[in-house]
Design a protein around this motif. Structure first.
Motif, PDB file in Angstrom:
ATOM      1  N   ARG A  13      19.540   9.288  11.589  1.00 54.14           N
ATOM      2  CA  ARG A  13      18.132   9.295  11.233  1.00 54.14           C
ATOM      3  C   ARG A  13      17.935  10.059   9.935  1.00 54.14           C
ATOM      4  N   TYR A  14      17.172   9.447   9.035  1.00 52.83           N
ATOM      5  CA  TYR A  14      16.809  10.101   7.782  1.00 52.83           C
ATOM      6  C   TYR A  14      15.309  10.378   7.795  1.00 52.83           C
ATOM      7  N   SER A  15      14.940  11.553   7.277  1.00 53.57           N
ATOM      8  CA  SER A  15      13.540  11.990   7.340  1.00 53.57           C
ATOM      9  C   SER A  15      12.978  12.205   5.944  1.00 53.57           C
ATOM     10  N   PHE A  16      11.738  11.744   5.754  1.00 52.77           N
ATOM     11  CA  PHE A  16      11.078  11.850   4.447  1.00 52.77           C
ATOM     12  C   PHE A  16       9.622  12.286   4.646  1.00 52.77           C
ATOM     13  N   TYR A  17       9.113  13.038   3.687  1.00 57.78           N
ATOM     14  CA  TYR A  17       7.685  13.310   3.639  1.00 57.78           C
ATOM     15  C   TYR A  17       7.040  12.253   2.757  1.00 57.78           C
ATOM     16  N   VAL A  18       5.980  11.648   3.257  1.00 57.30           N
ATOM     17  CA  VAL A  18       5.288  10.593   2.521  1.00 57.30           C
ATOM     18  C   VAL A  18       3.794  10.895   2.458  1.00 57.30           C
ATOM     19  N   VAL A  19       3.143  10.290   1.474  1.00 57.91           N
ATOM     20  CA  VAL A  19       1.696  10.451   1.292  1.00 57.91           C
ATOM     21  C   VAL A  19       1.056   9.076   1.236  1.00 57.91           C
ATOM     22  N   TRP A  20      -0.036   8.920   1.975  1.00 60.92           N
ATOM     23  CA  TRP A  20      -0.828   7.692   1.937  1.00 60.92           C
ATOM     24  C   TRP A  20      -2.244   8.043   1.514  1.00 60.92           C
ATOM     25  N   PHE A  21      -2.736   7.355   0.486  1.00 67.15           N
ATOM     26  CA  PHE A  21      -4.104   7.595   0.036  1.00 67.15           C
ATOM     27  C   PHE A  21      -5.063   6.770   0.878  1.00 67.15           C
ATOM     28  N   ASP A  22      -5.893   7.447   1.640  1.00 68.92           N
ATOM     29  CA  ASP A  22      -6.912   6.805   2.477  1.00 68.92           C
ATOM     30  C   ASP A  22      -8.146   6.580   1.615  1.00 68.92           C
ATOM     31  N   ALA A  23      -8.329   5.333   1.169  1.00 72.73           N
ATOM     32  CA  ALA A  23      -9.422   5.022   0.242  1.00 72.73           C
ATOM     33  C   ALA A  23     -10.786   5.253   0.875  1.00 72.73           C
ATOM     34  N   LEU A  24     -10.919   4.978   2.174  1.00 75.91           N
ATOM     35  CA  LEU A  24     -12.221   5.147   2.834  1.00 75.91           C
ATOM     36  C   LEU A  24     -12.642   6.609   2.879  1.00 75.91           C
ATOM     37  N   ALA A  25     -11.673   7.475   3.145  1.00 77.47           N
ATOM     38  CA  ALA A  25     -11.975   8.904   3.211  1.00 77.47           C
ATOM     39  C   ALA A  25     -11.772   9.616   1.878  1.00 77.47           C
ATOM     40  N   SER A  26     -11.188   8.901   0.911  1.00 75.79           N
ATOM     41  CA  SER A  26     -10.897   9.463  -0.420  1.00 75.79           C
ATOM     42  C   SER A  26     -10.048  10.735  -0.332  1.00 75.79           C
ATOM     43  N   LEU A  27      -9.005  10.669   0.456  1.00 74.57           N
ATOM     44  CA  LEU A  27      -8.098  11.817   0.549  1.00 74.57           C
ATOM     45  C   LEU A  27      -6.682  11.338   0.855  1.00 74.57           C
ATOM     46  N   ASN A  28      -5.717  12.199   0.535  1.00 75.25           N
ATOM     47  CA  ASN A  28      -4.313  11.908   0.805  1.00 75.25           C
ATOM     48  C   ASN A  28      -3.953  12.370   2.209  1.00 75.25           C
ATOM     49  N   SER A 304      -6.806  -2.771  -4.492  1.00 77.80           N
ATOM     50  CA  SER A 304      -7.914  -2.809  -5.446  1.00 77.80           C
ATOM     51  C   SER A 304      -7.488  -3.437  -6.768  1.00 77.80           C
ATOM     52  N   THR A 305      -6.383  -2.944  -7.349  1.00 88.14           N
ATOM     53  CA  THR A 305      -5.958  -3.452  -8.659  1.00 88.14           C
ATOM     54  C   THR A 305      -5.425  -4.879  -8.561  1.00 88.14           C
ATOM     55  N   ALA A 306      -4.651  -5.160  -7.508  1.00 84.08           N
ATOM     56  CA  ALA A 306      -4.134  -6.525  -7.343  1.00 84.08           C
ATOM     57  C   ALA A 306      -5.268  -7.510  -7.073  1.00 84.08           C
ATOM     58  N   GLY A 307      -6.236  -7.099  -6.233  1.00 79.01           N
ATOM     59  CA  GLY A 307      -7.369  -7.970  -5.941  1.00 79.01           C
ATOM     60  C   GLY A 307      -8.191  -8.257  -7.172  1.00 79.01           C
ATOM     61  N   GLU A 308      -8.340  -7.240  -8.013  1.00 79.52           N
ATOM     62  CA  GLU A 308      -9.101  -7.408  -9.245  1.00 79.52           C
ATOM     63  C   GLU A 308      -8.387  -8.355 -10.205  1.00 79.52           C
ATOM     64  N   PHE A 309      -7.061  -8.204 -10.317  1.00 81.19           N
ATOM     65  CA  PHE A 309      -6.310  -9.043 -11.247  1.00 81.19           C
ATOM     66  C   PHE A 309      -6.313 -10.510 -10.805  1.00 81.19           C
ATOM     67  N   PHE A 310      -6.155 -10.752  -9.510  1.00 83.96           N
ATOM     68  CA  PHE A 310      -6.076 -12.127  -9.001  1.00 83.96           C
ATOM     69  C   PHE A 310      -7.423 -12.675  -8.543  1.00 83.96           C
ATOM     70  N   GLU A 311      -8.496 -11.970  -8.861  1.00 84.28           N
ATOM     71  CA  GLU A 311      -9.819 -12.339  -8.360  1.00 84.28           C
ATOM     72  C   GLU A 311     -10.211 -13.774  -8.686  1.00 84.28           C
ATOM     73  N   VAL A 312      -9.788 -14.262  -9.843  1.00 82.93           N
ATOM     74  CA  VAL A 312     -10.152 -15.610 -10.274  1.00 82.93           C
ATOM     75  C   VAL A 312      -9.632 -16.678  -9.306  1.00 82.93           C
TER      76      VAL A 312
END
Length: 412
Positions: A13-28, A304-312
Motif C-alpha cells: 500500500r502506498y499513501s499520499f496526501y491529496v487536495v480536492w477543491f470543493d467549488a461549491l464551498a470554495s475551499l480545499n 469549468s474551463t473545459a466546459g467553457e472551451f467546448f461550450e459551442v
C-alpha cells in the motif's frame, strides 16, 4: 500516518496526501489517498475527521505510474492533486522510482520533438510538465551553467557515467556559442518523472559533447539530433537540485507564451492519448506534414474551463458532457499550429490553416476516419468519438480565439 487493515501481507500500500477543491464551498478539502497494488484499488480518508471518505474500491483509471507528487488524478469526478507522500515507507519506496528530471529540447532539435518524446515514453518516463519557450541570453547562461553541481551527496548526483564527465561551465569550449544558439529559436522544456529519471535521461541523451556522443554511442539522442559542439540538440540537468532549479526557471515562473495569436489553429491532445503514449507520435506527425507548432503547453483543465472551451458543442453533439469529462481526466496538451512557407506556397498563398489542419485530424469518429481518411490523426490514434485523441478548431474564424483561450486567458 493513516492506516488501513491489510488482509493480504503481499498487498503493498502506498499513501499520499491529496487536495480536492470543493467549488461549491470554495475551499480545499484534504484527504489521505491509499493505493493497494494487489488489486489496484483505492481508499480515501478525510484528514480532518480521520473518517473513511471512500471505501476501498476499484478504479481502473488510477495507475501507480501516475501517482507522484505534483500530479493530478481524477476519482469519481473529483480532481485530486497529490501534494505529499503520507508516510515514510511510501516516500522511501517512491522517491527514486518517481524521480523528477528536467530536459530541454534545443532549437536545432525541435523538429524532432515528437520522436524524442516517443523515445522517453518507450523508456517509461512520464511527462509531468511541458512548455515551449524562447530563452533570453540571461536565462540560457543561468540554465547551462553547472559549476555548482559537479560534486555532492549520492542523493543529489546522478549515478550515470555522464555525471563524471566535464559539466558545462562558462569556461567550457564553445560555451558562449552554446548559450547563444539556444536563445535564437524555439525550445521545448519538459519535466519528466520515472525511476532514476536523471541517469536514464543522461544515458538516452548521451555525452553532452556532440563529437564524443557520436564516438561513444551513435544511437544517443545528441549523436542523432545534434548539429555540432555548440548545437548538441538537448540538455539534461545533471542533478536533482539543478533539475528543480531549472524546472522552476523555465516551467514554473510565469512567462509569456510563445503563441503568435494570429493566422493559426489550435489543437488539444486529450489525456487518454497522453497516457497511451501517443503524444510524441501525434506531434511528430504534425511536424512531418509540414505544419509549424508555434506554442505547446500542458494544462490541467477542470469542469469549468473545459466546459467553457467546448461550450459551442453543447447543443450540437450528444457526446458533449463526456468530452468535457475526458478533457478533465488528466494532463492535456494544447498546441498553436501555423502554416509553413511550403504549405502556403502549395496553396498559392490562399491556404486556410484551420481547414488544412482539420483535414489532417480527420473526422471526429475514428471509425469513420479509418475509412475516409486512414492516415489522419484520429484514424491512427483515436479510440472512440469521445476518446478521439485530438481536438482541432472547426471554424476558420475560431482559430485565433481558441489559441487565445489557452495561451492568453488561461495564463491570467
Amino acid at each position: 500516518m493513516f492506516t488501513s487493515h491489510l488482509h493480504d501481507p503481499k498487498d503493498l500500500r502506498y499513501s499520499f496526501y491529496v487536495v480536492w477543491f470543493d467549488a461549491l464551498a470554495s475551499l480545499n478539502r484534504e484527504y489521505a489517498l491509499l493505493y493497494y497494488t494487489v488489486d489496484n484499488t483505492v481508499e480515501m480518508i478525510d484528514r480532518k475527521t480521520k473518517k473513511t471518505f471512500l471505501k476501498r474500491s476499484s478504479y481502473p483509471d488510477v495507475k501507480l505510474e501516475n501517482l507522484f507528487v505534483g500530479s493530478t488524478i481524477v476519482i469519481f469526478g473529483r480532481q485530486l492533486k497529490i501534494v505529499e507522500y503520507a508516510d515514510q515507507a511510501t516516500r522511501e519506496a517512491l522517491t527514486k522510482a518517481k524521480e523528477h528530471a528536467f530536459i530541454l529540447v534545443r532549437p536545432e532539435a525541435f523538429v524532432h520533438s515528437g520522436e524524442i518524446l516517443n523515445i522517453f515514453h518507450q523508456n517509461k518516463l512520464i511527462v509531468a510538465k511541458l512548455k515551449t519557450a524562447f530563452l533570453s541570453d540571461e536565462e540560457a547562461e543561468k540554465l547551462f551553467d553547472c559549476r555548482m553541481y559537479t560534486s555532492g551527496s549520492a542523493s543529489s548526483i546522478s549515478s550515470s557515467p555522464q555525471s563524471s564527465r566535464s559539466p558545462l561551465t562558462p569556461y567550457s569550449p564553445h560555451y558562449a556559442e552554446y548559450c547563444a544558439s539556444a536563445s535564437c529559436g524555439l525550445c521545448l522544456a519538459m519535466e519528466l518523472v520515472g525511476c532514476s529519471a536523471i541517469s536514464l535521461l543522461q544515458e538516452l541523451v548521451g555525452n553532452p559533447s556532440f563529437e564524443q556522443a557520436k564516438r561513444e554511442n551513435p544511437k544517443s539522442l545528441i549523436a542523432r539530433f545534434g548539429k555540432g559542439e555548440s548545437r548538441p540538440g538537448l540538455y539534461v540537468s545533471p542533478t536533482l537540485e539543478k533539475s528543480k532549479m531549472d524546472s522552476e526557471l523555465i516551467l514554473d515562473i510565469p512567462r509569456m507564451p510563445t503563441a503568435q495569436l494570429r493566422d493559426c489553429t489550435t489543437a488539444l491532445v486529450y489525456p487518454h492519448a497522453i497516457n497511451e503514449g501517443k503524444l510524441g507520435p501525434i506531434i511528430q506527425e504534425i511536424l512531418d506534414k509540414g505544419f509549424i507548432i508555434s506554442c505547446i503547453s500542458h494544462f490541467q483543465l477542470n469542469k469549468s474551463t473545459a466546459g467553457e472551451f467546448f461550450e459551442v458543442y453543447e447543443t450540437v453533439i450528444p457526446e458533449y458532457p463526456h468530452i468535457v469529462d475526458e478533457a478533465c481526466n488528466g494532463l492535456c496538451v494544447a498546441m498553436e499550429v501555423v502554416l509553413s512557407e511550403d504549405l502556403k506556397s502549395k496553396d498559392s498563398g490562399d491556404a486556410d490553416i484551420v481547414q488544412l489542419f482539420r483535414d489532417l485530424c480527420g473526422p471526429a469518429d475514428p471509425v469513420v476516419a479509418k475509412t475516409l481518411r486512414p492516415h489522419s490523426l484520429r484514424a491512427m490514434f483515436g479510440n472512440t468519438r469521445v476518446q478521439n485523441a485530438i481536438h482541432c478548431t472547426d471554424l476558420s474564424e475560431d482559430g485565433v480565439l481558441e489559441s487565445e483561450y489557452f495561451f492568453s486567458i488561461l495564463q491570467e
